[in-house]
Scaffold this motif. Structure first.
Motif, PDB file in Angstrom:
ATOM      1  N   THR A  31      24.687  61.682   9.705  1.00 54.92           N
ATOM      2  CA  THR A  31      25.803  62.094   9.709  1.00 54.92           C
ATOM      3  C   THR A  31      27.124  61.736   9.888  1.00 54.92           C
ATOM      4  O   THR A  31      28.296  62.038   9.320  1.00 54.92           O
ATOM      5  CB  THR A  31      25.981  63.561  10.692  1.00 54.92           C
ATOM      6  OG1 THR A  31      25.695  62.944  11.984  1.00 54.92           O
ATOM      7  CG2 THR A  31      24.773  64.302  10.385  1.00 54.92           C
ATOM      8  N   GLY A  32      27.144  60.365  10.585  1.00 52.25           N
ATOM      9  CA  GLY A  32      28.277  59.523  10.801  1.00 52.25           C
ATOM     10  C   GLY A  32      28.979  60.190  11.895  1.00 52.25           C
ATOM     11  O   GLY A  32      29.937  59.787  12.222  1.00 52.25           O
ATOM     12  N   ALA A  33      28.458  60.768  12.791  1.00 48.96           N
ATOM     13  CA  ALA A  33      29.325  61.421  13.876  1.00 48.96           C
ATOM     14  C   ALA A  33      29.349  60.410  14.781  1.00 48.96           C
ATOM     15  O   ALA A  33      28.606  59.435  15.145  1.00 48.96           O
ATOM     16  CB  ALA A  33      28.204  62.721  14.643  1.00 48.96           C
ATOM     17  N   ASN A  34      30.399  60.167  15.448  1.00 49.51           N
ATOM     18  CA  ASN A  34      30.616  59.539  16.506  1.00 49.51           C
ATOM     19  C   ASN A  34      31.722  59.677  17.570  1.00 49.51           C
ATOM     20  O   ASN A  34      31.942  60.999  17.813  1.00 49.51           O
ATOM     21  CB  ASN A  34      31.362  58.013  15.763  1.00 49.51           C
ATOM     22  CG  ASN A  34      32.433  58.363  15.078  1.00 49.51           C
ATOM     23  OD1 ASN A  34      33.279  59.276  15.436  1.00 49.51           O
ATOM     24  ND2 ASN A  34      32.669  57.650  14.168  1.00 49.51           N
ATOM     25  N   GLN A  35      31.903  58.835  18.663  1.00 50.17           N
ATOM     26  CA  GLN A  35      32.799  59.018  19.817  1.00 50.17           C
ATOM     27  C   GLN A  35      32.329  60.462  20.424  1.00 50.17           C
ATOM     28  O   GLN A  35      33.222  61.442  20.706  1.00 50.17           O
ATOM     29  CB  GLN A  35      34.263  59.069  19.400  1.00 50.17           C
ATOM     30  CG  GLN A  35      34.807  57.901  18.699  1.00 50.17           C
ATOM     31  CD  GLN A  35      36.165  57.871  18.334  1.00 50.17           C
ATOM     32  OE1 GLN A  35      36.771  58.810  18.572  1.00 50.17           O
ATOM     33  NE2 GLN A  35      36.698  56.795  18.015  1.00 50.17           N
ATOM     34  N   LEU A  36      31.254  60.163  21.115  1.00 50.12           N
ATOM     35  CA  LEU A  36      30.647  61.624  21.833  1.00 50.12           C
ATOM     36  C   LEU A  36      31.156  61.328  23.001  1.00 50.12           C
ATOM     37  O   LEU A  36      31.367  60.474  23.672  1.00 50.12           O
ATOM     38  CB  LEU A  36      28.947  61.507  21.951  1.00 50.12           C
ATOM     39  CG  LEU A  36      28.296  61.663  20.809  1.00 50.12           C
ATOM     40  CD1 LEU A  36      28.538  60.913  19.535  1.00 50.12           C
ATOM     41  CD2 LEU A  36      26.808  61.626  21.117  1.00 50.12           C
ATOM     42  N   LEU A  37      31.574  62.530  23.659  1.00 50.01           N
ATOM     43  CA  LEU A  37      32.058  62.953  24.807  1.00 50.01           C
ATOM     44  C   LEU A  37      31.448  64.253  25.357  1.00 50.01           C
ATOM     45  O   LEU A  37      31.115  65.162  24.833  1.00 50.01           O
ATOM     46  CB  LEU A  37      33.532  63.407  24.774  1.00 50.01           C
ATOM     47  CG  LEU A  37      34.433  63.584  25.781  1.00 50.01           C
ATOM     48  CD1 LEU A  37      34.544  62.315  27.038  1.00 50.01           C
ATOM     49  CD2 LEU A  37      35.813  64.032  25.696  1.00 50.01           C
ATOM     50  N   ALA A  38      30.965  63.918  26.830  1.00 46.69           N
ATOM     51  CA  ALA A  38      30.298  64.981  27.354  1.00 46.69           C
ATOM     52  C   ALA A  38      30.973  65.690  28.626  1.00 46.69           C
ATOM     53  O   ALA A  38      31.732  64.577  29.341  1.00 46.69           O
ATOM     54  CB  ALA A  38      28.758  64.497  27.673  1.00 46.69           C
ATOM     55  N   ALA A  39      30.762  66.751  29.041  1.00 54.15           N
ATOM     56  CA  ALA A  39      30.929  67.272  30.612  1.00 54.15           C
ATOM     57  C   ALA A  39      30.077  68.161  30.980  1.00 54.15           C
ATOM     58  O   ALA A  39      29.156  68.799  30.228  1.00 54.15           O
ATOM     59  CB  ALA A  39      32.189  68.261  30.237  1.00 54.15           C
ATOM     60  N   GLY A  40      29.618  67.762  32.125  1.00 49.97           N
ATOM     61  CA  GLY A  40      28.584  68.469  32.725  1.00 49.97           C
ATOM     62  C   GLY A  40      28.987  69.552  33.762  1.00 49.97           C
ATOM     63  O   GLY A  40      30.015  70.056  33.747  1.00 49.97           O
ATOM     64  N   ARG A  41      28.223  70.395  34.356  1.00 46.39           N
ATOM     65  CA  ARG A  41      28.470  71.644  35.147  1.00 46.39           C
ATOM     66  C   ARG A  41      29.212  71.109  36.324  1.00 46.39           C
ATOM     67  O   ARG A  41      29.041  70.185  37.199  1.00 46.39           O
ATOM     68  CB  ARG A  41      27.239  72.262  35.497  1.00 46.39           C
ATOM     69  CG  ARG A  41      26.286  72.718  34.545  1.00 46.39           C
ATOM     70  CD  ARG A  41      25.002  73.143  35.166  1.00 46.39           C
ATOM     71  NE  ARG A  41      24.020  73.448  34.155  1.00 46.39           N
ATOM     72  CZ  ARG A  41      23.770  74.275  33.267  1.00 46.39           C
ATOM     73  NH1 ARG A  41      24.876  75.372  33.382  1.00 46.39           N
ATOM     74  NH2 ARG A  41      22.929  74.506  32.838  1.00 46.39           N
ATOM     75  N   THR A  42      30.414  71.700  36.629  1.00 44.81           N
ATOM     76  CA  THR A  42      31.256  71.421  37.690  1.00 44.81           C
ATOM     77  C   THR A  42      31.631  72.870  38.271  1.00 44.81           C
ATOM     78  O   THR A  42      31.468  73.948  37.794  1.00 44.81           O
ATOM     79  CB  THR A  42      32.550  70.719  37.495  1.00 44.81           C
ATOM     80  OG1 THR A  42      33.291  71.519  36.614  1.00 44.81           O
ATOM     81  CG2 THR A  42      32.066  69.422  36.942  1.00 44.81           C
ATOM     82  N   ALA A  43      32.359  72.893  39.371  1.00 43.58           N
ATOM     83  CA  ALA A  43      32.819  74.225  39.907  1.00 43.58           C
ATOM     84  C   ALA A  43      33.978  74.936  38.956  1.00 43.58           C
ATOM     85  O   ALA A  43      33.729  76.027  38.651  1.00 43.58           O
ATOM     86  CB  ALA A  43      33.506  74.024  41.384  1.00 43.58           C
ATOM     87  N   THR A  44      34.528  74.165  38.131  1.00 44.48           N
ATOM     88  CA  THR A  44      35.513  74.684  37.367  1.00 44.48           C
ATOM     89  C   THR A  44      35.117  74.902  36.076  1.00 44.48           C
ATOM     90  O   THR A  44      35.600  75.402  34.952  1.00 44.48           O
ATOM     91  CB  THR A  44      36.695  73.907  37.138  1.00 44.48           C
ATOM     92  OG1 THR A  44      36.450  72.697  36.764  1.00 44.48           O
ATOM     93  CG2 THR A  44      37.351  74.127  38.758  1.00 44.48           C
TER      94      THR A  44
END
Length: 118
Positions: A31-44
């Motif tokens: 797909t050519g997808a790039n620049q992955l960014l992730a966020a995990g579980r936090t209180a907010t």
């Protein structure tokens, strides 16, 4: 007592699971997808998510955000984001709720027109 903040390996693991639902490295190559960014579980932020940039496609969207919900389904958002006068402007937003993991590749293909595997 509050749950401790996730460490970076937990965030990476949750994002990797989302990526595997799409097809993993083969998905990225096809797909050519790039620049992955992730966020995990936090209180907010109780719901981990994975975001990526997309190349030109049929829907005219350039971003994909997949959020894991407490129901063990995903909320999938396709949108076009650009900067206008130093402000992020989002257009062409399409949101799909209650998407199961096995349905992610098909949904991606139906929106963007790109196959996720050979």
């Amino acid at each position: 007592m509050d749950k401790p903040a996730p460490n970076s390996s937990e965030i990476v693991e949750e994002a990797y699971i989302i990526l595997l639902q799409l097809g993993g490295r083969r998905f990225l190559a096809m797909t050519g997808a790039n620049q992955l960014l992730a966020a995990g579980r936090t209180a907010t932020n109780p719901n981990p998510w994975l975001r990526m940039n997309l190349r030109r496609n049929e829907a005219g969207v350039n971003r994909l955000k997949i959020t894991l919900m407490p129901t063990d389904t995903y909320t999938v958002e396709f949108y076009h984001q650009q900067l206008v006068d130093c402000e992020a402007v989002i257009t062409r937003k399409q949101t799909f709720d209650l998407v199961y993991g096995e349905d992610l590749p098909g949904l991606f293909t139906s929106v963007t027109g790109y196959d996720t595997h050979l």
